[in-house]
Design a protein around this motif. Structure first.
Motif, PDB file in Angstrom:
ATOM      1  N   SER A  21       0.841  -1.198   0.000  1.00 51.84           N
ATOM      2  CA  SER A  21       0.000   0.000   0.000  1.00 51.84           C
ATOM      3  C   SER A  21       0.875   1.247   0.000  1.00 51.84           C
ATOM      4  O   SER A  21       2.043   1.215   0.372  1.00 51.84           O
ATOM      5  N   GLN A  55      -6.933   7.192  -7.653  1.00 49.77           N
ATOM      6  CA  GLN A  55      -6.206   6.424  -6.643  1.00 49.77           C
ATOM      7  C   GLN A  55      -4.735   6.258  -7.040  1.00 49.77           C
ATOM      8  O   GLN A  55      -4.433   5.983  -8.195  1.00 49.77           O
ATOM      9  N   TRP A  76      -1.182   4.415  -7.269  1.00 47.43           N
ATOM     10  CA  TRP A  76      -0.700   3.035  -7.278  1.00 47.43           C
ATOM     11  C   TRP A  76       0.818   3.018  -7.430  1.00 47.43           C
ATOM     12  O   TRP A  76       1.439   4.039  -7.737  1.00 47.43           O
ATOM     13  N   VAL A 109      -5.668  -4.040   0.428  1.00 56.08           N
ATOM     14  CA  VAL A 109      -4.690  -3.463  -0.492  1.00 56.08           C
ATOM     15  C   VAL A 109      -4.623  -4.239  -1.804  1.00 56.08           C
ATOM     16  O   VAL A 109      -4.546  -3.640  -2.884  1.00 56.08           O
ATOM     17  N   SER A 154      -5.304  -2.637  -5.428  1.00 55.28           N
ATOM     18  CA  SER A 154      -4.276  -2.724  -6.467  1.00 55.28           C
ATOM     19  C   SER A 154      -4.833  -3.336  -7.751  1.00 55.28           C
ATOM     20  O   SER A 154      -4.490  -2.902  -8.859  1.00 55.28           O
TER      21      SER A 154
END
Lengths: 153, 153, 153
Positions: free
Chosen positions: A2, A85, A87, C5, C9
């Motif tokens: 994360s 988000q 990544w 997570v 992802s």
């Protein structure tokens, strides 16, 4: 894996600082030798060196910021960053934090417009004073860029 | 400091409830004395008291919601909230959760349009029944607001 | 409950893979019997079976992907996904991960446009090789869909 909270906060506060026209706070997110580049996806894919904005260290960023408030004449406007988000791409020394974004341009008495879409590609460094960008590349999706790129993204 | 999961969920479910026109669920996110305000960035910067929508407690919110389904006549439409990453501003009693957003308006047989951009400025309270808003201010970026602000944001 | 997570992802990398036109990587996010559907909010509300794109297993997705690179003729373009915050709906066997999104279409020498808004409704499965989609439904907000839906969303 994360995204660490400190790095997420750095990415969020950098966007918020630009949206608030608080360039001093935005600057504080970079290390002294931190680089900042704006380029396009096409340029990056072709390995072309030339981009739209370049700073090879924080002093060049300081110059850039100083020019906004003193020299540049431009229509008053500000941005609103909407961050997708974040990544993580790659690992080890190649590790990058990728944050897609849409930026809107807000101008008094005019409709708000979509300004650009793209993604941040960030490398960071931890120090005793916190996490900072060592390398931030802003990759814009479209090569039809408004010439009015006065404020960093 | 990261945004607690319960608070992130409150922010997300409030947006989802409005997008689903489920105003009853949206209401449940406020405490009984919870305030809700819509204003503009310019108004807030100048400390102007007047905003676009005001509710000083949950009963006023109930009235507002009731008027949507009974009295108001408006073109049928709904929203789609796109939430940027939430960040934390201030600390202690001044702590706020800031969530930038873009809201699109969806109308049958018409193109979807960008409706507004802005940010939520939220204060919350924990109780045995969960986390709720005690103070939610919706700050819109643009002062050219569509008069058709029938549904809360 | 926070979004694990590994699942966050998966959702992020699926969007990034489509934005990079890396369909092979996108495919790898589905189990062998993974389903993929594109429909509209109206269709879903009315329980209408017909949607805009259907794949009842990974082989049908492979066919779809193969047709993009070989048979289909379409104007070259790509997407930029902006993901809102993911939230969790339902529980147990009914548990879904909901991710609202806005997708922009980028076409060379043309302005970037808002293509669609909607939400992902995802079910996933853990295995020794990671988390994958068993059921992904893409629910579009607007029923005025561009016929040019060549690339999956």
């Amino acid at each position: 894996m994360s995204v660490p909270v400190a790095i997420a906060s750095l990415i969020q506060s950098s966007a918020a600082a630009l949206d608030a026209l608080d360039f001093h706070h935005w600057l504080s997110g970079f290390t002294e030798y931190g680089q900042y580049h704006i380029t396009t996806a096409d340029n990056q894919r072709q390995g072309l060196p030339l981009g739209l904005m370049h700073a090879l260290n924080k002093d060049q960023l300081r110059d850039r910021i100083a020019s906004i408030s003193s020299v540049n004449v431009y229509e008053p406007h500000r941005y609103r960053h909407i961050l997708s988000q974040t990544w993580i791409k790659g690992q080890g020394l190649e590790l990058q934090y990728i944050t897609p974004f849409a930026v809107y341009r807000i101008t008094p008495s005019k409709p708000t417009i979509l300004f650009v879409t793209g993604e941040y590609q960030d490398r960071v460094e931890y120090s005793h004073s916190g996490v900072r960008f060592t390398y931030r590349t802003v990759v814009l999706d479209n090569d039809m860029i408004d010439t009015l790129l006065a404020i960093p993204l």
